[in-house]
Design a protein around this motif. Sequence first.
Motif, PDB file in Angstrom:
ATOM      1  N   SER A  60       0.850  -1.183   0.000  1.00  0.00           N
ATOM      2  CA  SER A  60       0.000   0.000   0.000  1.00  0.00           C
ATOM      3  C   SER A  60       0.887   1.235   0.000  1.00  0.00           C
ATOM      4  O   SER A  60       2.005   1.221   0.541  1.00  0.00           O
ATOM      5  CB  SER A  60      -0.908   0.001   1.236  1.00  0.00           C
ATOM      6  OG  SER A  60      -1.801   1.095   1.217  1.00  0.00           O
ATOM      7  N   THR A  65       0.836   5.711   0.438  1.00  0.00           N
ATOM      8  CA  THR A  65       0.084   6.868   0.893  1.00  0.00           C
ATOM      9  C   THR A  65       0.934   8.117   0.728  1.00  0.00           C
ATOM     10  O   THR A  65       2.173   8.048   0.767  1.00  0.00           O
ATOM     11  CB  THR A  65      -0.357   6.724   2.365  1.00  0.00           C
ATOM     12  OG1 THR A  65      -1.231   7.816   2.704  1.00  0.00           O
ATOM     13  CG2 THR A  65       0.834   6.726   3.318  1.00  0.00           C
ATOM     14  N   GLY A  85      -3.484  -2.024   4.146  1.00  0.00           N
ATOM     15  CA  GLY A  85      -3.747  -0.654   3.719  1.00  0.00           C
ATOM     16  C   GLY A  85      -3.134   0.317   4.702  1.00  0.00           C
ATOM     17  O   GLY A  85      -3.202   0.103   5.908  1.00  0.00           O
ATOM     18  N   ILE A  86      -2.508   1.367   4.181  1.00  0.00           N
ATOM     19  CA  ILE A  86      -1.977   2.424   5.033  1.00  0.00           C
ATOM     20  C   ILE A  86      -2.490   3.769   4.532  1.00  0.00           C
ATOM     21  O   ILE A  86      -2.821   3.930   3.359  1.00  0.00           O
ATOM     22  CB  ILE A  86      -0.438   2.439   5.061  1.00  0.00           C
ATOM     23  CG1 ILE A  86       0.140   2.734   3.668  1.00  0.00           C
ATOM     24  CG2 ILE A  86       0.110   1.129   5.619  1.00  0.00           C
ATOM     25  CD1 ILE A  86       1.642   2.986   3.658  1.00  0.00           C
ATOM     26  N   ASP A  87      -2.554   4.735   5.445  1.00  0.00           N
ATOM     27  CA  ASP A  87      -2.962   6.078   5.054  1.00  0.00           C
ATOM     28  C   ASP A  87      -2.348   7.081   6.009  1.00  0.00           C
ATOM     29  O   ASP A  87      -2.178   6.804   7.197  1.00  0.00           O
ATOM     30  CB  ASP A  87      -4.482   6.226   5.068  1.00  0.00           C
ATOM     31  CG  ASP A  87      -4.913   7.563   4.486  1.00  0.00           C
ATOM     32  OD1 ASP A  87      -4.816   7.734   3.259  1.00  0.00           O
ATOM     33  OD2 ASP A  87      -5.319   8.450   5.264  1.00  0.00           O
ATOM     34  N   SER A 146      -7.617   3.387   5.050  1.00  0.00           N
ATOM     35  CA  SER A 146      -6.829   2.161   5.230  1.00  0.00           C
ATOM     36  C   SER A 146      -7.706   0.923   5.101  1.00  0.00           C
ATOM     37  O   SER A 146      -7.283  -0.092   4.528  1.00  0.00           O
ATOM     38  CB  SER A 146      -6.135   2.177   6.594  1.00  0.00           C
ATOM     39  OG  SER A 146      -5.075   3.105   6.612  1.00  0.00           O
ATOM     40  N   LYS A 158      -8.428   0.463   1.357  1.00  0.00           N
ATOM     41  CA  LYS A 158      -7.250  -0.012   0.630  1.00  0.00           C
ATOM     42  C   LYS A 158      -6.992  -1.498   0.899  1.00  0.00           C
ATOM     43  O   LYS A 158      -6.385  -2.180   0.066  1.00  0.00           O
ATOM     44  CB  LYS A 158      -6.024   0.814   1.014  1.00  0.00           C
ATOM     45  CG  LYS A 158      -6.049   2.237   0.480  1.00  0.00           C
ATOM     46  CD  LYS A 158      -4.807   2.998   0.943  1.00  0.00           C
ATOM     47  CE  LYS A 158      -4.812   4.429   0.460  1.00  0.00           C
ATOM     48  NZ  LYS A 158      -3.608   5.166   0.916  1.00  0.00           N
ATOM     49  N   THR A 159      -7.421  -1.978   2.037  1.00  0.00           N
ATOM     50  CA  THR A 159      -7.311  -3.405   2.349  1.00  0.00           C
ATOM     51  C   THR A 159      -8.398  -4.190   1.638  1.00  0.00           C
ATOM     52  O   THR A 159      -8.159  -5.278   1.100  1.00  0.00           O
ATOM     53  CB  THR A 159      -7.415  -3.627   3.867  1.00  0.00           C
ATOM     54  OG1 THR A 159      -6.416  -2.843   4.532  1.00  0.00           O
ATOM     55  CG2 THR A 159      -7.216  -5.094   4.224  1.00  0.00           C
ATOM     56  N   GLY A 205      -7.252  -2.455  13.023  1.00  0.00           N
ATOM     57  CA  GLY A 205      -6.210  -1.534  12.587  1.00  0.00           C
ATOM     58  C   GLY A 205      -5.535  -0.840  13.750  1.00  0.00           C
ATOM     59  O   GLY A 205      -5.912  -1.011  14.912  1.00  0.00           O
ATOM     60  N   THR A 224      -2.603   5.641   9.822  1.00  0.00           N
ATOM     61  CA  THR A 224      -3.383   4.456  10.172  1.00  0.00           C
ATOM     62  C   THR A 224      -2.941   3.286   9.308  1.00  0.00           C
ATOM     63  O   THR A 224      -2.377   3.472   8.230  1.00  0.00           O
ATOM     64  CB  THR A 224      -4.895   4.699   9.967  1.00  0.00           C
ATOM     65  OG1 THR A 224      -5.130   5.057   8.590  1.00  0.00           O
ATOM     66  CG2 THR A 224      -5.401   5.817  10.874  1.00  0.00           C
ATOM     67  N   ALA A 225      -3.208   2.085   9.794  1.00  0.00           N
ATOM     68  CA  ALA A 225      -2.847   0.887   9.040  1.00  0.00           C
ATOM     69  C   ALA A 225      -3.805  -0.246   9.385  1.00  0.00           C
ATOM     70  O   ALA A 225      -4.259  -0.376  10.522  1.00  0.00           O
ATOM     71  CB  ALA A 225      -1.409   0.465   9.352  1.00  0.00           C
TER      72      ALA A 225
END
Length: 226
Positions: free
Chosen positions: A82, A84, A104-106, A153, A156-157, A204, A215-216
């Motif tokens: 991922s 961001t 997913g990360i953001d 996040s 994205k996951t 998360g 965040t993840a």
Amino acid sequence: MIERLLPGDVSCAATREESVADGVLFPEEEELIARSVTKRRNDFATARACARRAMRPLGLEPVAVLHGKRGMPLWPDGIVGSLTHCDGYRAAALARAADVLSLGIDAEPHAPLPEGVGELVVRPSERERFAAPSSGEGGGIHWDRLLFSAKESVFKTWYPLTLTELDFDEADLTFHRKDDQATEGSFTARLLRTDPAVPPVLDGTWRVEDGIVATAVLLRPDWKDS
């Protein structure tokens, strides 16, 4: 910062610079942003520089990172990951598909969401869990921005596993802090749309540091066995 949110078998790289010396793009990446403005080019290039840094610990040679539908990064076979980017922070997180099914990360600036955005992002049930989310109260955390990042996040996951879009109101999030003064913690996301490829609840982590909220979300391949 992102590396603090993910386990050791995830390779992470990040930068706070707008441009980096190793941000040279592959020709096929250049084609994707040939007509982009400078800021877009810098975001694109620095995120991919981070991705290539994160490839090294996994034993991978640097490769182009193109994107598919909805901007989903396209990784080498056997790799999930991922990207961001926001003002002041760019990051990548990669792992082997044998260890991680999806992640997913953001990252976002730690500030209130622009006026009107909160109404589109925050569900009534979520609003009830923290008073005045756009005020920045509750230990100095801008909960509306944290919620926005956490849902990014989650999405994205979700997306690489389903190839379908998940709306902001299709995930109901609950946040947990280590204590009243903590600027980090965990969250749970109850998904309001079901898909056999994804569990009904995703877990998360989050952290606020130096003006950035990150965040993840990580999902293991054996989630159906748990």
